[in-house]
Design an enzyme around this catalytic site. Sequence first.
Site, PDB file in Angstrom:
ATOM      1  N   TYR A 139       0.648  -1.059  -0.147  1.00 44.62           N
ATOM      2  CA  TYR A 139      -0.076  -0.081   0.086  1.00 44.62           C
ATOM      3  C   TYR A 139       0.903   1.221   0.060  1.00 44.62           C
ATOM      4  O   TYR A 139       1.433   1.630   1.013  1.00 44.62           O
ATOM      5  CB  TYR A 139      -0.882   0.010   1.348  1.00 44.62           C
ATOM      6  CG  TYR A 139      -1.840   0.910   1.321  1.00 44.62           C
ATOM      7  CD1 TYR A 139      -2.066   2.163   0.379  1.00 44.62           C
ATOM      8  CD2 TYR A 139      -2.677   1.402   2.453  1.00 44.62           C
ATOM      9  CE1 TYR A 139      -3.141   3.061   0.444  1.00 44.62           C
ATOM     10  CE2 TYR A 139      -3.714   2.480   2.621  1.00 44.62           C
ATOM     11  CZ  TYR A 139      -3.832   3.293   1.599  1.00 44.62           C
ATOM     12  OH  TYR A 139      -4.727   4.319   1.647  1.00 44.62           O
ATOM     13  N   LYS A 197      -1.108  -1.288  -4.436  1.00 48.72           N
ATOM     14  CA  LYS A 197      -2.210  -0.320  -4.338  1.00 48.72           C
ATOM     15  C   LYS A 197      -1.553   1.089  -4.445  1.00 48.72           C
ATOM     16  O   LYS A 197      -0.785   1.432  -3.388  1.00 48.72           O
ATOM     17  CB  LYS A 197      -3.232  -0.391  -2.949  1.00 48.72           C
ATOM     18  CG  LYS A 197      -4.219   0.731  -2.797  1.00 48.72           C
ATOM     19  CD  LYS A 197      -4.609   0.374  -1.402  1.00 48.72           C
ATOM     20  CE  LYS A 197      -5.610   1.417  -0.879  1.00 48.72           C
ATOM     21  NZ  LYS A 197      -5.696   2.722  -1.444  1.00 48.72           N
TER      22      LYS A 197
HETATM   23  O1  MN9 Z   1      -6.628   5.178  -1.287  1.00 44.97           O
HETATM   24  C1  MN9 Z   1      -8.321   6.748  -1.221  1.00 44.97           C
HETATM   25  N1  MN9 Z   1      -7.456   7.505  -0.290  1.00 44.97           N
HETATM   26  C2  MN9 Z   1      -7.778   7.621   0.971  1.00 44.97           C
HETATM   27  C3  MN9 Z   1      -7.699   5.459  -1.473  1.00 44.97           C
HETATM   28  O2  MN9 Z   1      -8.840   7.483   1.558  1.00 44.97           O
HETATM   29  C4  MN9 Z   1      -6.696   8.556   1.767  1.00 44.97           C
HETATM   30  C5  MN9 Z   1      -9.101   7.481  -2.254  1.00 44.97           C
HETATM   31  O3  MN9 Z   1      -9.917   6.812  -2.573  1.00 44.97           O
HETATM   32  C6  MN9 Z   1      -9.341   9.144  -2.126  1.00 44.97           C
HETATM   33  O4  MN9 Z   1     -10.049   9.190  -0.896  1.00 44.97           O
HETATM   34  C7  MN9 Z   1     -10.055   9.568  -3.205  1.00 44.97           C
HETATM   35  C8  MN9 Z   1     -10.278  11.234  -2.588  1.00 44.97           C
HETATM   36  O5  MN9 Z   1      -9.152  11.786  -2.807  1.00 44.97           O
HETATM   37  O6  MN9 Z   1      -9.299   9.397  -4.008  1.00 44.97           O
END
Ligand code: MN9
Length: 292
Positions: A135, A163
Amino acid sequence: MKKIGGVIPAIFTPFAKDGSVNTEQLIKLTEFNLAQGVSGFYVNGSSGEAFLLTDEERRHVYKTVKETVGDRASCIAHVGCISTAQAIGFAKYAAELKYDAVSAVAPFYYKFSAKEIMKYYFDIVDACGMPLLIYNIPALSGVELSFDDICTLLKDERVIGVKYTASDFFKMQRIKNAFPDKVMLNGYDEMFACGMISGADGGIGSTYNFMAAKYIRIMELFAKKDIEGMQAVQNEANIVIAELLKYGVMPGSKAILDTFGLDMGDSRPPFSALTCEQKKTLTDAVVPMIKK
Ligand code: MN9
C-alpha cells in the site's frame, strides 16, 4: 486465491450514535457495494478509519465483512500498522478468515529506513503465508517507497502487486512495465482514468462505495479504447470529488451514503462531525451527479 482487480471499494466503517462500530450498517454497506457490482473489498484501510479503531474493533470489521461477502467477491485485509508484530497479528487473523490477500501501508511516524521497511513487509509475508499487496500512499503515510524498493518487494512471488495512491503516473507505468504480471491498483479515484492509461488493472477507492458504476464504466470504456468516453465519466466523478474534498473524504462520504438509506454516523474524532447544514449543502450539490 480469487483474481484481484477491477473496482474495489475501500469500505467505510459505520459508527452508531454512541460511537461504537455499527455492525448492522456495515453488513448493509457491504451488501450495497455488492449490488453495485464491485469485484472486491479493501477492508480496514484509510477509508475504514483503521487507525482510529481498537485492535478488537478492527478484527470485528474484518470478520463481519468477510462473513457477509463469502465467496461473492475478493477480500483484501489491510493489516498495516507501525508495529510489525501488530501487523502480523492482523495478517494471521485475515488468513484464518480466508481473506484472499493482505495489504500493508509502510510503517510510518518514526522515519524507518528503507531496509527496516523492507524487513517489515518480508516479516509479514513470512509470518502469515498470504499474498501481499503493497500500500503506497506517501501523502498520508509520509513514506515514499522508491521505484527500486517497490521492485525489490515485487521480485518476491508472494508480493502480488501495489495499491498505488500517488499521482506519479510515470512511476506507476515503470512499475507495471517492469512487472506486467503483478496487479497494479490505482488509489486516487479522481485519477482513475489516468491510472488505467498508465497500466492499472483497476482501483481501490473510497468513493467507489457510492459511485462504483462510474468506475466500472470507465473500465469498460477503456477496454473499447473510448478515451473521450472515459474523460466524460471521470469528469462526472471529479465534480463530486471536488465538492467532497471540501468536507473531508470520510465525513462527507458518510453523509452521501446516508441519502442512499444507510446510517453511517459520523467519523471518529479527531475528525469533526459535519453539521446538518453542511451535510445538506454537500448532498444537494453532489447526489444528482452521482445518480446520473
Ligand atoms: O486510497 C483513497 N484514499 C484515502 C484511496 O482514503 C486516503 C482515495 O479513494 C481517496 O479517498 C479519493 C479522494 O481523494 O481519491
